[in-house]
Design an enzyme around this catalytic site. Structure first.
Site, PDB file in Angstrom:
ATOM      1  N   HIS A 256      39.009  28.326  17.413  1.00 14.03           N
ATOM      2  CA  HIS A 256      39.685  27.820  16.269  1.00 14.03           C
ATOM      3  C   HIS A 256      39.550  28.746  14.922  1.00 14.03           C
ATOM      4  O   HIS A 256      38.346  29.411  14.751  1.00 14.03           O
ATOM      5  CB  HIS A 256      39.229  26.145  15.993  1.00 14.03           C
ATOM      6  CG  HIS A 256      39.156  25.711  17.066  1.00 14.03           C
ATOM      7  ND1 HIS A 256      38.186  25.310  18.022  1.00 14.03           N
ATOM      8  CD2 HIS A 256      40.238  24.864  17.621  1.00 14.03           C
ATOM      9  CE1 HIS A 256      38.490  24.525  18.933  1.00 14.03           C
ATOM     10  NE2 HIS A 256      39.808  24.149  18.713  1.00 14.03           N
TER      11      HIS A 256
ATOM     12  N   SER B 211      43.805  20.564  19.402  1.00 12.90           N
ATOM     13  CA  SER B 211      42.985  20.941  18.408  1.00 12.90           C
ATOM     14  C   SER B 211      43.255  21.708  17.222  1.00 12.90           C
ATOM     15  O   SER B 211      42.483  21.688  16.347  1.00 12.90           O
ATOM     16  CB  SER B 211      41.484  21.610  19.231  1.00 12.90           C
ATOM     17  OG  SER B 211      41.891  22.833  19.689  1.00 12.90           O
TER      18      SER B 211
ATOM     19  N   ASP C   3      34.738  29.292  15.641  1.00 14.06           N
ATOM     20  CA  ASP C   3      33.975  28.870  16.681  1.00 14.06           C
ATOM     21  C   ASP C   3      34.269  29.587  18.073  1.00 14.06           C
ATOM     22  O   ASP C   3      33.737  29.181  19.144  1.00 14.06           O
ATOM     23  CB  ASP C   3      33.807  27.635  16.898  1.00 14.06           C
ATOM     24  CG  ASP C   3      35.219  26.884  17.036  1.00 14.06           C
ATOM     25  OD1 ASP C   3      36.139  27.688  17.329  1.00 14.06           O
ATOM     26  OD2 ASP C   3      35.391  25.525  17.367  1.00 14.06           O
TER      27      ASP C   3
END
Length: 356
Positions: free
Chosen positions: A325, A39, A322
């Site tokens: 990240h 991610s 968040d």
């Protein structure tokens, strides 16, 4: 993002045989980049490949809509691409992006790791997808053999492997013993790409896992360092990075005609935490978007993008978007330091590999 993805064998076969039917004869002669990872560099692969929904306020800062990136805006890889004046990398699985993939493709997917090996979207599966892409692109004269040889191959993976090991309540000693197989998988990926003609490799180490609000809010036993990060988690990340650097040194010795650059992203990100006020961040270990309020604003049952989560007004004061990240503001600084070559071994400029 550390979570497991399960998928049927039928869907796996479909993903591996993904057809680039929309590709046409290229006229492009600029930089070509292929990226593999999780991610931290997924530019929309999760939603394209599995139909997951990533709700606003993701993407609010730059794109003004959710693009599948796990941030409020651009990722590090986006800034690196923009530094070359090339288009942002399209996800390999996104047939609707409109991309002709002439500047490469992004195989990174949220949640990816090196182990388990044969489930989507592990590093080995991403490499298998690349092999299919290469065959299809070559057949359509999209990218020729010289294009694949001159391309830059980027790898940024390992964070989820470490997170999974900690989720099993293993000790640091036990985790340390499981690090060599992870770096070996990364080496296998590079060797496969090398055998396919790749000669330029850009490999990021993993960041300070123990500074993430997600980890800080969920770990019971706290062994904090001077900057409020979990010492054991960061120790594991550093041990992984030592092993990865050694692996890169090995490959540099074995692959005489290849360039293998190791980038110390850990040092850059830890510096953001340790010297947060210098960079203008007032809440270095608090998520901008989440639930629960100070000190971390992270609630695993109510994460960013879901009804009931709250988002900060000024993203530029936050490192964490968040809880897992980084914000675009933080990614901007990380990317600029990567481009400085001060954290690269050897100190080769990023644009060295992609000069047309």
């Amino acid at each position: 993002m550390a979570f497991s993805l399960s998928i049927s064998a039928l869907l796996l076969l479909f993903l591996l045989s993904f057809s680039v039917t929309s590709l046409q004869q290229p006229t492009y002669g600029g930089p070509v980049i292929f990226n593999f990872g999780d991610s931290n560099s997924d530019t929309g692969g999760l939603i394209a490949g599995l139909g997951y929904t990533i709700n606003p306020p993701y993407g609010r800062t730059y794109f003004h809509r959710s693009t599948g990136r796990m941030s409020d805006g651009r990722l590090i890889i986006d800034f690196l691409c923009q530094s070359l004046n090339t288009s942002l990398l399209a996800p390999y699985l996104d047939s609707l992006s409109g991309s002709k993939f002439t500047n490469g493709a992004n195989f990174a997917i949220v949640g990816s790791s090196t182990f388990p090996k044969r489930i989507p979207f592990s590093l080995s599966i991403q490499v298998m997808q690349f092999l299919h892409f290469k065959a299809a692109a070559g057949a359509k004269d999209l990218i020729d053999d010289e294009g694949f040889r001159r391309a830059l191959y980027m790898i940024d993976i390992g964070q989820n492997d470490l997170a999974q090991l900690f989720s099993k309540n293993l000790s640091l000693t036990q985790i340390t013993k499981k690090i060599p197989p992870i770096t070996t998988e990364i080496k296998k990926a590079v060797m496969t790409l090398y055998d396919q003609g790749g000669r330029n490799f850009w490999i990021h180490n993993t960041g300070p896992l123990g500074c993430l609000p997600q980890k800080l809010s969920s770990v019971q036993q706290r062994d904090m360092d001077a900057y409020g990060c979990l010492s054991t988690y960061n120790a594991a990340a550093r041990l992984f990075n030592v092993g990865l650097r050694h692996t890169c040194d090995e490959m540099r010795f074995e692959l005489k005609d290849a360039k293998v650059v190791y980038v110390d992203v850990y040092a850059i990100k830890y510096d953001l935490i340790a010297n947060s006020t210098k960079y203008g961040f007032t809440s270095p270990q608090m998520a901008c978007c989440g639930n629960g309020g100070p000190p971390y604003n992270y609630n695993m049952r109510l994460t960013c993008g879901y009804l009931g989560s709250q988002v900060c007004e000024d993203t530029f004061q936050f490192i964490s978007w968040d809880g897992i990240h980084y914000t675009e503001a933080a990614n901007t600084i990380v990317a600029s330091k990567i481009l400085s070559t001060d954290y690269s071994i050897p100190p080769i400029p990023f644009n060295f590999f992609v000069r047309s």
